[in-house]
Motif scaffolding. Structure first.
Motif, PDB file in Angstrom:
ATOM      1  N   UNK A 130     -19.158  -7.878 -27.756  1.00 28.79           N
ATOM      2  CA  UNK A 130     -17.817  -8.248 -27.287  1.00 28.79           C
ATOM      3  C   UNK A 130     -17.898  -9.045 -25.983  1.00 28.79           C
ATOM      4  N   UNK A 131     -18.830  -8.688 -25.122  1.00 30.76           N
ATOM      5  CA  UNK A 131     -19.020  -9.439 -23.877  1.00 30.76           C
ATOM      6  C   UNK A 131     -19.608 -10.812 -24.165  1.00 30.76           C
ATOM      7  N   UNK A 132     -20.547 -10.881 -25.110  1.00 26.55           N
ATOM      8  CA  UNK A 132     -21.116 -12.179 -25.479  1.00 26.55           C
ATOM      9  C   UNK A 132     -20.013 -13.113 -25.979  1.00 26.55           C
ATOM     10  N   UNK A 133     -19.147 -12.593 -26.838  1.00 27.32           N
ATOM     11  CA  UNK A 133     -18.070 -13.423 -27.392  1.00 27.32           C
ATOM     12  C   UNK A 133     -17.064 -13.804 -26.314  1.00 27.32           C
ATOM     13  N   UNK A 252     -28.091 -15.419 -31.820  1.00 30.80           N
ATOM     14  CA  UNK A 252     -29.290 -14.756 -31.329  1.00 30.80           C
ATOM     15  C   UNK A 252     -30.352 -15.805 -31.027  1.00 30.80           C
ATOM     16  N   UNK A 253     -31.165 -15.531 -30.016  1.00 32.38           N
ATOM     17  CA  UNK A 253     -32.150 -16.516 -29.598  1.00 32.38           C
ATOM     18  C   UNK A 253     -33.451 -15.809 -29.204  1.00 32.38           C
ATOM     19  N   UNK A 254     -34.221 -16.455 -28.339  1.00 30.11           N
ATOM     20  CA  UNK A 254     -35.537 -15.911 -27.985  1.00 30.11           C
ATOM     21  C   UNK A 254     -35.489 -15.292 -26.589  1.00 30.11           C
ATOM     22  N   UNK A 255     -35.775 -13.995 -26.455  1.00 25.00           N
ATOM     23  CA  UNK A 255     -35.790 -13.369 -25.134  1.00 25.00           C
ATOM     24  C   UNK A 255     -36.782 -14.063 -24.206  1.00 25.00           C
ATOM     25  N   UNK A 256     -36.378 -14.206 -22.951  1.00 29.55           N
ATOM     26  CA  UNK A 256     -37.221 -14.925 -21.982  1.00 29.55           C
ATOM     27  C   UNK A 256     -38.098 -13.968 -21.182  1.00 29.55           C
ATOM     28  N   UNK A 318     -28.293 -18.457 -21.426  1.00 27.34           N
ATOM     29  CA  UNK A 318     -28.909 -17.236 -21.935  1.00 27.34           C
ATOM     30  C   UNK A 318     -28.079 -16.023 -21.550  1.00 27.34           C
ATOM     31  N   UNK A 319     -27.895 -15.130 -22.493  1.00 28.25           N
ATOM     32  CA  UNK A 319     -27.195 -13.868 -22.252  1.00 28.25           C
ATOM     33  C   UNK A 319     -28.137 -12.724 -22.599  1.00 28.25           C
ATOM     34  N   UNK A 320     -28.043 -11.648 -21.808  1.00 28.19           N
ATOM     35  CA  UNK A 320     -28.919 -10.491 -22.006  1.00 28.19           C
ATOM     36  C   UNK A 320     -30.375 -10.939 -22.115  1.00 28.19           C
ATOM     37  N   UNK A 321     -30.802 -11.710 -21.116  1.00 30.15           N
ATOM     38  CA  UNK A 321     -32.184 -12.182 -20.994  1.00 30.15           C
ATOM     39  C   UNK A 321     -32.644 -12.996 -22.193  1.00 30.15           C
TER      40      UNK A 321
END
Length: 332
Positions: A130-133, A252-256, A318-321
């Motif tokens: 919900x925060x991402x959106x 979704x993506x790649x964690x840094x 980036x969100x959530x690292x």
């Protein structure tokens, strides 16, 4: 497969997802009828009803560049066939499948999880989705009177907010290739009083129902990784945007952060299928969803793909690292 597609197309025509005039109007928020609005017969029409019909017709005419009914063209038909793609393969999670087969396999996944999709999103992300959106919406720049297309919008989280933001003079289209997901979103938004929203079955690779230069904003949230040809989808999104319009991709993506990446892998491939089995009765679909995340292009690669499709001033956040990223681009 041909029989399945034909049946889906027939059902789509009958379900009237795109009949804007069938959406109930005027009921208090949260009290909308979930069934399509029935047009009264001539003998039962009152003066008030005639006025409402006239108003609905005017509203329909104002948005006449949208299709008045669903037309089963190539918008939901699979653009990948043995004739067009031969034996060419693509990924379905970690598996290799023929391009012509992927769309049906993805459809099976989301038909299976549609009814539990929102509950599982909350469980899998601990509510953080919900925060991402919310952050993605903050980057949208959406304003009153604008036209918005939410692709692969499923159960309508973003479309519900956009409906409020664009107001009476604006318009939102919630589209999805999966009828089961779209039906959940349709019922949810009608019940919430969103009477400026159309619900349209559409393939993200073609966006065939929509004219060029139709929308101020196009969004796709957690849907791009399931598309067979992502480059084709990005070109279609560019086509339907108005000059100066923007695209937002939440995915979704790649964690840094490497230690987080390892913990995330363990969680994804153990907890997600288990939750899927316990809550949705389907562990295999959530195994696929975890695998599809790993196969999706990373942040920089997706940015480059957007630029190759024609988008300008592309960036990402980036969100959530880096577990999730919001990509943004503009049509020149």
């Amino acid at each position: 497969m041909a029989k399945v597609q034909s049946s889906a197309a027939t059902n789509a025509v009958e379900s009237a997802f795109t009949r804007a005039e069938d959406l109930p109007t005027g009921a208090p928020q949260g009290q909308q009828n979930t069934q399509p609005y029935a047009t009264p017969t001539d003998s039962s029409v009152t003066a008030s009803q005639t006025q409402q019909q006239s108003s609905a017709q005017s509203e329909q005419n104002r948005h006449s560049h949208y299709p008045p009914r669903f037309n089963p063209r190539d918008d939901i038909n699979n653009p990948h066939t043995p004739e067009t793609d031969g034996l060419e393969e693509t990924h379905f999670g970690y598996k290799k499948v023929k391009k012509a087969e992927k769309q049906a396999k993805v459809a099976d996944v989301f038909t299976s999880v549609a009814k539990k999709y929102d509950i599982m999103n909350d469980l899998m992300s601990f509510g953080i989705h919900r925060l991402w959106k919310r952050f993605a919406i903050s980057l949208s720049g959406v304003r009153a009177g604008q036209h918005v297309l939410d692709i692969a919008g499923g159960t309508g989280d973003l479309a519900k907010v956009f409906s409020r933001e664009v107001g009476r003079r604006g318009h939102v289209v919630l589209s999805d290739i999966n009828e089961a997901m779209l039906e959940v979103g349709r019922e949810r938004l009608i019940n919430a009083g969103c009477n400026n929203v159309d619900f349209i079955l559409a393939n993200a690779e073609t966006l065939a129902p929509f004219d060029d230069n139709s929308f101020d904003l196009v969004t796709i949230s957690f849907g791009l990784r399931n598309v067979t040809d992502k480059d084709a989808a990005l070109r279609a999104m560019y086509r339907v945007l108005k000059p100066g319009g923007r695209l937002l991709i939440l995915e979704f993506s790649k964690p840094v952060f490497e230690p987080l990446s390892k913990a995330y892998d363990i969680y994804s491939f153990t907890a997600l299928p288990l939750m899927g089995k316990l809550v949705a009765g389907d562990s295999e679909s959530y195994q696929y969803l975890a695998e599809s995340i790993r196969m999706h292009p990373n942040q920089q690669t997706l940015k480059q793909m957007m630029e190759e499709a024609g988008f300008a001033n592309c960036d990402y956040h980036n969100l959530t690292a880096g577990i999730v990223a919001v990509h943004r681009g503009f049509k020149k």
